[in-house]
Design a protein around this motif. Structure first.
Motif, mmCIF file in Angstrom:
data_model
loop_
_atom_site.group_PDB
_atom_site.id
_atom_site.type_symbol
_atom_site.label_atom_id
_atom_site.label_comp_id
_atom_site.label_asym_id
_atom_site.label_seq_id
_atom_site.Cartn_x
_atom_site.Cartn_y
_atom_site.Cartn_z
ATOM 1 N N MET A 132 1.018 -1.257 -0.183
ATOM 2 C CA MET A 132 0.148 -0.429 -0.023
ATOM 3 C C MET A 132 0.536 0.900 0.331
ATOM 4 S SD MET A 132 -2.001 1.360 3.085
ATOM 5 C CE MET A 132 -0.515 1.734 4.497
ATOM 6 N N ASN A 133 1.783 1.151 1.164
ATOM 7 C CA ASN A 133 3.015 2.461 0.633
ATOM 8 C C ASN A 133 3.021 2.520 -0.756
ATOM 9 O OD1 ASN A 133 2.739 3.449 3.939
ATOM 10 N ND2 ASN A 133 3.134 1.100 4.059
ATOM 11 N N SER A 134 4.210 1.507 -0.843
ATOM 12 C CA SER A 134 4.555 2.052 -2.171
ATOM 13 C C SER A 134 3.964 2.299 -3.341
ATOM 14 C CB SER A 134 5.070 0.693 -3.247
ATOM 15 O OG SER A 134 4.221 -0.214 -3.757
ATOM 16 N N GLY A 135 2.338 2.154 -3.556
ATOM 17 C CA GLY A 135 1.172 2.565 -4.242
ATOM 18 C C GLY A 135 0.366 3.611 -3.939
ATOM 19 N N PHE A 136 0.492 4.480 -3.093
ATOM 20 C CA PHE A 136 0.525 5.576 -2.130
ATOM 21 C C PHE A 136 1.371 6.984 -2.687
ATOM 22 C CE2 PHE A 136 -2.254 4.854 1.495
ATOM 23 C CZ PHE A 136 -3.429 5.112 1.128
ATOM 24 N N GLU A 137 2.686 5.728 -3.089
ATOM 25 C CA GLU A 137 4.247 6.396 -3.690
ATOM 26 C C GLU A 137 3.487 6.768 -4.950
ATOM 27 O OE1 GLU A 137 7.555 5.378 -3.921
ATOM 28 O OE2 GLU A 137 8.319 6.944 -2.082
ATOM 29 N N ASP A 138 3.017 5.448 -5.274
ATOM 30 C CA ASP A 138 2.785 6.116 -7.374
ATOM 31 C C ASP A 138 2.081 7.530 -7.706
ATOM 32 O OD1 ASP A 138 3.641 3.470 -7.398
ATOM 33 O OD2 ASP A 138 1.997 2.328 -7.855
ATOM 34 N N CYS A 139 1.018 7.588 -6.999
ATOM 35 C CA CYS A 139 -0.096 8.519 -6.239
ATOM 36 C C CYS A 139 0.919 9.809 -6.456
ATOM 37 C CB CYS A 139 -1.310 8.186 -5.873
ATOM 38 S SG CYS A 139 -2.406 7.238 -6.108
#
Ligand SMILES: Cc1cc2nc3c(=O)[nH]c(=O)nc-3n(C[C@H](O)[C@H](O)[C@H](O)COP(=O)(O)OP(=O)(O)OC[C@H]3O[C@@H](n4cnc5c(N)ncnc54)[C@H](O)[C@@H]3O)c2cc1C
Length: 451
Positions: free
Chosen positions: A314-321
């Motif tokens: 999730m943390n990396s997905g948020f960083e994607d955003c």
């Protein structure tokens, strides 16, 4: 092609946060979700982890759109790992320094708030819309509604935030030169609960991630705001002495827990019923590229699902955003082709690195943390970081408490590993670790970097 109408497939954590980001850039955002609107229900999706660890990269992405304060009250800080041995003795390994913590947060409530924020910002939400196909060339999305009705929607930009089994990725897989691989690891997981104790309080220290490492398998527990803990049991599916395939009845469950997790067993009154009621879920790693085709893009788990052992999915997905938003700020919302091309080029090496770290960290969690030498190793690294905060940053700290790109963290971590392996090879290290020449170690790092 106009570039104002954006369709996001999937209203999970990443799709919802991205909806907030894109609305703040003034775009018309529609979010399509296959599930029903269960925002008013007690949320528990079968077989998916109900709490997760939120760390620096996730907080940073939330803060950028003003959501940090809203989420903080839901999150419980965990300052380190509390390791439980087979005799019920525990030891505490801090995650970082200065009270650095990762935060346990309930997936359901968190998702609900992000979705509400997206809606408040003006995103249109469509539940019970299961995407079954995307025509990447005409930009037509085909949805199946509950009564078997088919609906088609056209959109300028299509974003697949629909998770590890993404429908957009499925459509992309039909294209030539689309690379895709997936790997199910040998282990699966099952969720269990440690309820509050008889006084209605947490049964263990709530400010730690509890871990029962047992070599080839492990149990972990994260605190919930209702004073319970959600436990996750990771076992091989088959082929070993302790595996899911060999657990058939109450006696088998109790025997495993009494043998390997006795102190946890005492706190789990509903163990057997939960064990047979809750699903056993698989763990997958997904690698694909390109993520972008004709203004369609994959994000979050759809592009880089990883095993959960670094707490970074999730943390990396948020960083994607966050990174996608930086590119939109720089090149403008009418330059999607350029933005998406840059996005995938910047991001792919980093998410490859974190996927690899997640696979490697499983061994550390289930095995190494119980080794006294590992604990000494962590102490040496903590001391190096304290004395030379810029020159030596432990890998876990780089990944979890900074925004250093994952590729840099990975490379620096490997270099530090080589040096630590040499130090730990000294048979007297357990006695002498505090008397090491720490300056010399840092010089070795600098020399290795220069080579
Ligand atoms: C056991 C476990 C523990 C984890 N712990 C952590 C942790 O501590 N920290 C961390 O950072 N990460 C953790 N993760 C990873 C994290 O759960 C994922 O990285 C994150 O949920 C990805 O979010 P997403 O929005 O990309 O995908 P998802 O959360 O999978 O959301 C996808 C959404 O799309 C919807 N959808 C799917 N298909 C369609 C379709 N065809 N049409 C319409 N909608 C569709 C789904 O219903 C869902 O709502 C963990 C994962 C597991 C399995």
């Amino acid at each position: 092609m106009k570039n104002n109408n954006i369709s996001i497939l999937g209203a999970g954590l990443i799709g919802s946060l991205l909806g907030v980001y894109l609305r703040k850039r003034g775009l018309n955002v529609s979010i399509f979700e296959k599930r029903s609107d269960n925002r008013n229900d007690q949320y528990k999706e079968e077989g998916r982890s109900i709490n997760m660890a939120l760390s620096h990269r996730g907080w940073k992405a939330l803060e950028k759109v003003g959501l940090k304060e809203k989420i903080e009250p839901l999150a419980i800080p965990m300052y380190g790992r509390r390791v439980h041995d087979e005799h019920g003795r525990t030891s505490f390994l801090p995650y970082g320094k200065d009270q650095q913590a990762i935060y346990s947060i309930s997936r359901g409530k968190f998702n609900q708030i992000l979705l509400e924020e997206a809606e408040k910002e003006g995103a249109q939400l469509f539940f019970d819309h299961k995407c079954v196909d995307v025509n990447i060339y005409t930009h037509q999305i085909k949805f199946l509604l509950p009564d078997e009705e088919v609906k088609r929607v056209a959109s300028d930009v299509i974003i697949g935030a629909d998770g590890a089994y993404s429908s957009l990725r499925h459509a992309m897989q039909k294209q030539v030169r689309f690379n895709f691989s997936q790997e199910y690891i040998s282990h699966g997981y099952k969720e269990l609960t440690i309820p509050p104790n008889a006084e209605g309080e947490f049964a263990m220290d709530p400010n730690a991630l509890h871990i029962w490492p047992r070599g080839n398998f492990m149990l972990i527990a994260l605190p919930n705001p209702d004073k319970s803990f959600t436990c996750t049991l990771f076992l091989p599916f088959e082929g070993t002495k302790v595996c899911f395939d060999k657990i058939h009845d109450q006696r088998d469950v109790e025997s495993i827990f009494k043998t390997y997790f006795d102190d946890a067993f005492d706190m789990m009154p509903h163990l057997t019923s939960e064990f047979f009621k809750n699903p056993t879920s698989a763990l997958i790693n997904i690698n694909c590229y390109p993520w972008v085709k004709n203004q369609c893009v994959l994000i979050g788990d759809a592009s880089h699902a990883m095993v959960p052992f670094y707490g970074q999915g999730m943390n990396s997905g948020f960083e994607d955003c966050d990174i996608l938003d930086d590119l939109l700020a720089k090149f403008g919302t009418t330059s999607w082709e350029l933005v998406l091309e840059k996005f995938q080029k910047i991001r792919k090496p980093d998410t490859d690195a974190v996927c690899q770290l997640a696979l490697e960290n499983f061994i550390e969690m289930r095995d190494s943390v119980s080794d006294p030498k590992f604990q000494i190793r962590k102490k040496i690294e903590a001391k190096l970081h304290e004395l030379y905060p810029k020159e030596w940053i432990p890998l876990y700290t780089m990944v979890t408490f900074t925004s250093i790109p994952y590729t840099e963290a990975y490379a620096q971590g490997k270099l530090q590993d080589l040096i630590m392996n040499k130090i730990m090879a000294d048979p007297l290290i357990t006695q002498n670790w505090d008397k090491l020449d720490y300056e010399d170690i840092i010089n070795q790092v600098e020399t290795a970097k220069a080579v």
